[in-house]
Design a protein around this motif. Structure first.
Motif, mmCIF file in Angstrom:
data_model
loop_
_atom_site.group_PDB
_atom_site.id
_atom_site.type_symbol
_atom_site.label_atom_id
_atom_site.label_comp_id
_atom_site.label_asym_id
_atom_site.label_seq_id
_atom_site.Cartn_x
_atom_site.Cartn_y
_atom_site.Cartn_z
ATOM 1 N N ASP A 150 7.129 19.039 -3.061
ATOM 2 C CA ASP A 150 7.819 17.756 -3.240
ATOM 3 C C ASP A 150 7.309 16.725 -2.233
ATOM 4 N N TRP A 151 7.094 17.179 -0.996
ATOM 5 C CA TRP A 151 6.638 16.270 0.048
ATOM 6 C C TRP A 151 5.256 15.716 -0.266
ATOM 7 N N PHE A 152 4.354 16.565 -0.730
ATOM 8 C CA PHE A 152 3.006 16.088 -1.020
ATOM 9 C C PHE A 152 3.023 15.026 -2.119
ATOM 10 N N VAL A 153 3.818 15.232 -3.149
ATOM 11 C CA VAL A 153 3.927 14.214 -4.196
ATOM 12 C C VAL A 153 4.504 12.928 -3.614
ATOM 13 N N GLU A 154 5.562 13.071 -2.857
ATOM 14 C CA GLU A 154 6.254 11.921 -2.272
ATOM 15 C C GLU A 154 5.337 11.112 -1.361
ATOM 16 N N VAL A 155 4.676 11.785 -0.430
ATOM 17 C CA VAL A 155 3.887 11.060 0.564
ATOM 18 C C VAL A 155 2.603 10.495 -0.038
ATOM 19 N N HIS A 156 1.985 11.213 -0.965
ATOM 20 C CA HIS A 156 0.746 10.698 -1.553
ATOM 21 C C HIS A 156 1.008 9.469 -2.417
ATOM 22 N N GLN A 157 2.149 9.439 -3.081
ATOM 23 C CA GLN A 157 2.480 8.259 -3.878
ATOM 24 C C GLN A 157 2.704 7.044 -2.981
ATOM 25 N N ARG A 158 3.274 7.270 -1.803
ATOM 26 C CA ARG A 158 3.569 6.157 -0.901
ATOM 27 C C ARG A 158 2.356 5.694 -0.106
ATOM 28 N N THR A 159 1.474 6.627 0.242
ATOM 29 C CA THR A 159 0.379 6.293 1.153
ATOM 30 C C THR A 159 -0.967 6.124 0.459
ATOM 31 N N GLY A 160 -1.020 6.342 -0.841
ATOM 32 C CA GLY A 160 -2.303 6.304 -1.538
ATOM 33 C C GLY A 160 -3.072 5.014 -1.331
ATOM 34 N N THR A 161 -2.377 3.884 -1.435
ATOM 35 C CA THR A 161 -3.058 2.594 -1.309
ATOM 36 C C THR A 161 -3.617 2.395 0.091
ATOM 37 N N VAL A 162 -2.808 2.642 1.106
ATOM 38 C CA VAL A 162 -3.274 2.407 2.475
ATOM 39 C C VAL A 162 -4.352 3.406 2.874
ATOM 40 N N LEU A 163 -4.275 4.646 2.384
ATOM 41 C CA LEU A 163 -5.341 5.607 2.683
ATOM 42 C C LEU A 163 -6.652 5.193 2.022
ATOM 43 N N GLY A 164 -6.554 4.567 0.850
ATOM 44 C CA GLY A 164 -7.753 4.027 0.220
ATOM 45 C C GLY A 164 -8.366 2.916 1.050
ATOM 46 N N VAL A 165 -7.519 2.065 1.618
ATOM 47 C CA VAL A 165 -7.994 0.994 2.498
ATOM 48 C C VAL A 165 -8.664 1.596 3.732
ATOM 49 N N ILE A 166 -8.044 2.632 4.303
ATOM 50 C CA ILE A 166 -8.611 3.280 5.487
ATOM 51 C C ILE A 166 -9.972 3.889 5.172
ATOM 52 N N ALA A 167 -10.086 4.546 4.022
ATOM 53 C CA ALA A 167 -11.357 5.172 3.645
ATOM 54 C C ALA A 167 -12.465 4.133 3.520
ATOM 55 N N GLN A 168 -12.160 2.989 2.941
ATOM 56 C CA GLN A 168 -13.159 1.929 2.799
ATOM 57 C C GLN A 168 -13.481 1.304 4.152
ATOM 58 N N ALA A 169 -12.446 1.087 4.963
ATOM 59 C CA ALA A 169 -12.644 0.428 6.250
ATOM 60 C C ALA A 169 -13.407 1.303 7.229
ATOM 61 N N ALA A 170 -13.257 2.621 7.104
ATOM 62 C CA ALA A 170 -13.927 3.536 8.031
ATOM 63 C C ALA A 170 -15.445 3.386 7.975
ATOM 64 N N ALA A 171 -15.945 2.899 6.849
ATOM 65 C CA ALA A 171 -17.393 2.737 6.694
ATOM 66 C C ALA A 171 -17.929 1.531 7.460
ATOM 67 N N VAL A 172 -17.035 0.609 7.832
ATOM 68 C CA VAL A 172 -17.504 -0.625 8.474
ATOM 69 C C VAL A 172 -16.870 -0.868 9.835
ATOM 70 N N ASP A 173 -15.883 -0.079 10.208
ATOM 71 C CA ASP A 173 -15.176 -0.298 11.468
ATOM 72 C C ASP A 173 -15.055 1.034 12.205
ATOM 73 N N ALA A 174 -15.673 1.125 13.373
ATOM 74 C CA ALA A 174 -15.679 2.378 14.134
ATOM 75 C C ALA A 174 -14.275 2.794 14.552
ATOM 76 N N ASP A 175 -13.420 1.819 14.860
ATOM 77 C CA ASP A 175 -12.050 2.149 15.263
ATOM 78 C C ASP A 175 -11.278 2.788 14.113
ATOM 79 N N VAL A 176 -11.496 2.303 12.903
ATOM 80 C CA VAL A 176 -10.811 2.879 11.744
ATOM 81 C C VAL A 176 -11.387 4.251 11.421
ATOM 82 N N ALA A 177 -12.689 4.428 11.619
ATOM 83 C CA ALA A 177 -13.289 5.748 11.413
ATOM 84 C C ALA A 177 -12.655 6.767 12.357
ATOM 85 N N LYS A 178 -12.412 6.354 13.598
ATOM 86 C CA LYS A 178 -11.737 7.236 14.560
ATOM 87 C C LYS A 178 -10.303 7.507 14.120
#
Length: 212
Positions: free
Chosen positions: A109-137
């Motif tokens: 239940d938790w995995f469904v709950e948290v992935h639905q809530r964080t999917g968008t921001v984790l996508g932003v983090i994944a994209q940003a990690a390629a261009v920002d060293a702080d976000v990659a960390k």
């Protein structure tokens, strides 16, 4: 004999409460802008303007752009449980699980709950990690943080009669981390077209098979 001193809760001043409210407002604004514009096009100046505060207030309240993204992730993960942090309420949910089946169902239940809530921001983090060293960390640190925290879940599984195959708590934590990884959810639900219900059924069976 002197009477024992009483411990009192820290006094919350009006200024402290206002600062907390300002921080919440800034983080909520940043969450909306990151989702709408992505990481690169979202600026501290833009967040400040949309929040109705000075640029320095954003830095003082939250930090730089990577810190702001980290705060957005925390806010998304906590969801309606805020201001409680994920570790706090997940420990309580684990404590309330009476047996292994209930514990595994709680994790699914938790995995469904948290992935639905964080999917968008984790996508932003994944994209940003390629261009920002702080976000990659940040991305690496959060992945390792999840792995470390799942050691508690692994211990709870063992306490409820799981891990009879001889799997160590460390291996069990790695199994939980791998099965519940955000990328697995994105691939199965967003790319392959699974419903969240189908994902939950799959991960519940996978957890049961891995942790028996």
């Amino acid at each position: 004999m002197a009477a024992p001193s009483k411990t009192t809760a820290p006094r919350v001043t009006r200024r402290t409460a206002q600062a907390a409210d300002t921080r919440l407002h800034i983080v909520a604004t940043a969450r909306r802008l990151f989702a709408a514009n992505g990481y690169v096009r979202t600026t501290i100046e833009g967040v400040a303007a949309e929040s109705g505060v000075a640029v320095q207030t954003v830095y003082n309240s939250v930090g730089n752009k990577a810190a702001l993204l980290s705060a957005v992730l925390d806010d998304a993960a906590s969801g309606p449980n805020a201001p409680a942090q994920v570790l706090e309420f997940m420990r309580e949910r684990t404590r309330q699980a009476p047996d292994l089946d209930a514990l595994l169902a709680m994790l699914a239940d938790w995995f469904v709950e948290v992935h639905q809530r964080t999917g968008t921001v984790l996508g932003v983090i994944a994209q940003a990690a390629a261009v920002d060293a702080d976000v990659a960390k940040l991305e690496k640190a959060r992945a390792l943080q999840r792995l470390t925290r799942y050691h508690e879940a692994a211990a709870a599984v063992r306490e409820r009669g799981g891990l009879t195959s001889g799997m160590t708590d460390e291996d069990a934590a790695a199994a939980i981390w791998s099965l519940g990884h955000p990328q697995a959810y994105r691939t199965l639900v967003n790319d392959a077209g699974w419903t969240p219900e189908a994902y939950r059924e799959w991960i519940l069976k996978a957890l049961a098979a891995a942790l028996a």
